[in-house]
Design a protein around this motif. Sequence first.
Motif, PDB file in Angstrom:
ATOM      1  N   SER A 179       2.904  15.322 -13.119  1.00 47.50           N
ATOM      2  CA  SER A 179       1.886  16.085 -13.848  1.00 47.50           C
ATOM      3  C   SER A 179       1.975  17.568 -13.516  1.00 47.50           C
ATOM      4  CB  SER A 179       0.490  15.573 -13.500  1.00 47.50           C
ATOM      5  OG  SER A 179       0.341  14.217 -13.871  1.00 47.50           O
ATOM      6  N   GLU A 232      11.907   7.367  -8.867  1.00 53.52           N
ATOM      7  CA  GLU A 232      10.912   6.351  -9.218  1.00 53.52           C
ATOM      8  C   GLU A 232      11.573   5.097  -9.774  1.00 53.52           C
ATOM      9  OE1 GLU A 232       6.729   6.331 -11.707  1.00 53.52           O
ATOM     10  OE2 GLU A 232       8.441   7.441 -12.515  1.00 53.52           O
ATOM     11  N   ASN A 272       3.843   5.846  -5.378  1.00 51.24           N
ATOM     12  CA  ASN A 272       3.802   5.857  -6.842  1.00 51.24           C
ATOM     13  C   ASN A 272       2.774   6.873  -7.346  1.00 51.24           C
ATOM     14  OD1 ASN A 272       4.856   4.622  -9.296  1.00 51.24           O
ATOM     15  ND2 ASN A 272       2.807   3.786  -9.573  1.00 51.24           N
ATOM     16  N   ASP A 273       1.614   6.921  -6.681  1.00 48.34           N
ATOM     17  CA  ASP A 273       0.576   7.893  -7.057  1.00 48.34           C
ATOM     18  C   ASP A 273       1.051   9.323  -6.807  1.00 48.34           C
ATOM     19  OD1 ASP A 273      -1.065   5.818  -7.775  1.00 48.34           O
ATOM     20  OD2 ASP A 273      -2.257   5.847  -5.924  1.00 48.34           O
ATOM     21  N   ARG A 274       1.725   9.546  -5.671  1.00 49.19           N
ATOM     22  CA  ARG A 274       2.220  10.885  -5.360  1.00 49.19           C
ATOM     23  C   ARG A 274       3.252  11.338  -6.399  1.00 49.19           C
ATOM     24  NH1 ARG A 274       2.841  14.411  -1.000  1.00 49.19           N
ATOM     25  NH2 ARG A 274       0.807  13.638  -0.366  1.00 49.19           N
ATOM     26  N   THR A 318       2.074   1.867  -3.452  1.00 49.22           N
ATOM     27  CA  THR A 318       1.031   2.446  -4.311  1.00 49.22           C
ATOM     28  C   THR A 318       0.853   3.938  -4.027  1.00 49.22           C
ATOM     29  OG1 THR A 318      -0.138   0.324  -4.382  1.00 49.22           O
ATOM     30  CG2 THR A 318      -1.396   2.278  -4.973  1.00 49.22           C
ATOM     31  N   LEU A 319       0.845   4.307  -2.743  1.00 52.36           N
ATOM     32  CA  LEU A 319       0.687   5.718  -2.370  1.00 52.36           C
ATOM     33  C   LEU A 319       1.854   6.562  -2.876  1.00 52.36           C
ATOM     34  CD1 LEU A 319      -0.622   5.282   1.297  1.00 52.36           C
ATOM     35  CD2 LEU A 319      -1.926   6.107  -0.664  1.00 52.36           C
ATOM     36  N   ASN A 341       0.831  -1.210   0.000  1.00 52.91           N
ATOM     37  CA  ASN A 341       0.000   0.000   0.000  1.00 52.91           C
ATOM     38  C   ASN A 341       0.864   1.258   0.000  1.00 52.91           C
ATOM     39  OD1 ASN A 341      -2.431  -1.429   0.047  1.00 52.91           O
ATOM     40  ND2 ASN A 341      -2.416  -1.586   2.278  1.00 52.91           N
ATOM     41  N   SER A 374       3.425  10.362  -9.497  1.00 50.14           N
ATOM     42  CA  SER A 374       2.704  10.629 -10.751  1.00 50.14           C
ATOM     43  C   SER A 374       2.058  12.011 -10.727  1.00 50.14           C
ATOM     44  CB  SER A 374       1.637   9.555 -10.977  1.00 50.14           C
ATOM     45  OG  SER A 374       2.231   8.283 -11.134  1.00 50.14           O
ATOM     46  N   LEU A 375       1.467  12.391  -9.587  1.00 52.22           N
ATOM     47  CA  LEU A 375       0.851  13.712  -9.464  1.00 52.22           C
ATOM     48  C   LEU A 375       1.897  14.816  -9.564  1.00 52.22           C
ATOM     49  CD1 LEU A 375      -1.723  13.071  -6.583  1.00 52.22           C
ATOM     50  CD2 LEU A 375      -2.248  13.545  -8.979  1.00 52.22           C
TER      51      LEU A 375
END
Length: 439
Positions: free
Chosen positions: A203, A233, A195-197, A192-193, A189, A199-200
């Motif tokens: 962007s 990453e 990796n999402d951060r 995943t958190l 988990n 990605s944001l």
Amino acid sequence: MNQIEERKYYEDDDEIDLMELIRTLGKHKGIILISTILVTLLSVTGGYLYNRANTVNSMIISFNYPEIENGKNPDRSVFFKDNIIPLNVINKVYTENMDKIKADGIANFKTRIKVEGIIPEATETRIESALKNGEILTYTPTQYKISTKENKEILEELSTDSIEEFINKYKPNYAVAEVEEFKNYDYDNIYTLLNDRISLLKSNINSETKKNYISNKLGYSFNELLVKLESLERVELQDYYSYFTVHGLSLNKIMRETRYDSEIREIRLEKEKLQAKAQIIKSMLEQYKPTNRNIVVPNVGEFGIKINTENEYYTNLINEYLNVNSQIKDKEFTIKKLQEEKEIVNYPSENQKKVIDQKLNVITTKLNGIINELNKINEEYVNAKYSDMIKIASPVTEVKTGKPVVLFLAIGIVLGGMLGIFLAFMKEFAKNYKAKYSK
């Protein structure tokens, strides 16, 4: 009486009448003076009130941000000049200044506020030329004249509140919160958190307007931060993922195994659907011969097959069959991989906990360092691009559409004097009339 004597008689008579007129005016000069002063005061006061009623206060608001050239707000929504002075600002100013506002009601107050775009002369010429040629040239003014018949203080409050409202609504805020400790989260988990951060953040950084921006003060660019993120990453985050995955580490073994079972069950269902699809295609291939030109082609649109000729249809069936079987193999491999990972799921030892916590600490420290640098350059970027996105280009000016006060003064003196002379003669007439008929 001869002609010479008659002429002399009339001249003497005229002279006597003129002297009598002057004596009469002199006798009643007080009335003439008072009348002139009173009428002049009334005229000047009326003129002042007339001019004040026809006085317009105006100011110029200027917009300066990249999107305005395309008729957009900073958030890329459509820009409307009527929204420069928002309704909530109008309501607020009216409520707070009801005793000072001249308008009768809020509706009248709103209609008294005019917003006009200022188009440069060169642009007006271009627009007119385009219209003559049958073309349409659109232009969004960057300056707007705000005018009202209300007093200066009301207009200043309207403009300053509108500017504050616009800034609060549209000025970009790119501030990013730092990563905090991941308490009560399992290792997968956390991955995943993170990796999402990342990605944001990518962007946020990787936009067209930021690509070429370099901070001379900070000494780095958005592109450099993007490279750092991609490196984090690719190296540290991937190392963290590989470590807990290879060793099957989990802080909640039962929950982790349950998740694996759920994923395996879902992929098996997808595999069964693909197998059913493959069986249908195989049956169609067995019944079909390319040389048979009288075959009835069934509806196979769900398989995405485009039919042009019979032989092409047969080729497409084969390709689709191979593709479906390839997907089935991929699902089988994924199921096998998940089963193997499930079998090695285990609680970490104390040493493994230290290792993985150390890896996680390295990632969060580096990531927060990048976030801190990003917030600094974002703040500088926003200030550079949007600090003057709306401002007062010209202070409040008062424009009088009435007549000069000197004109009202002159009119008052003339009318007052004439009224005084009239009253003087009327008084003298009344006196003579009374003296003649009172006997």
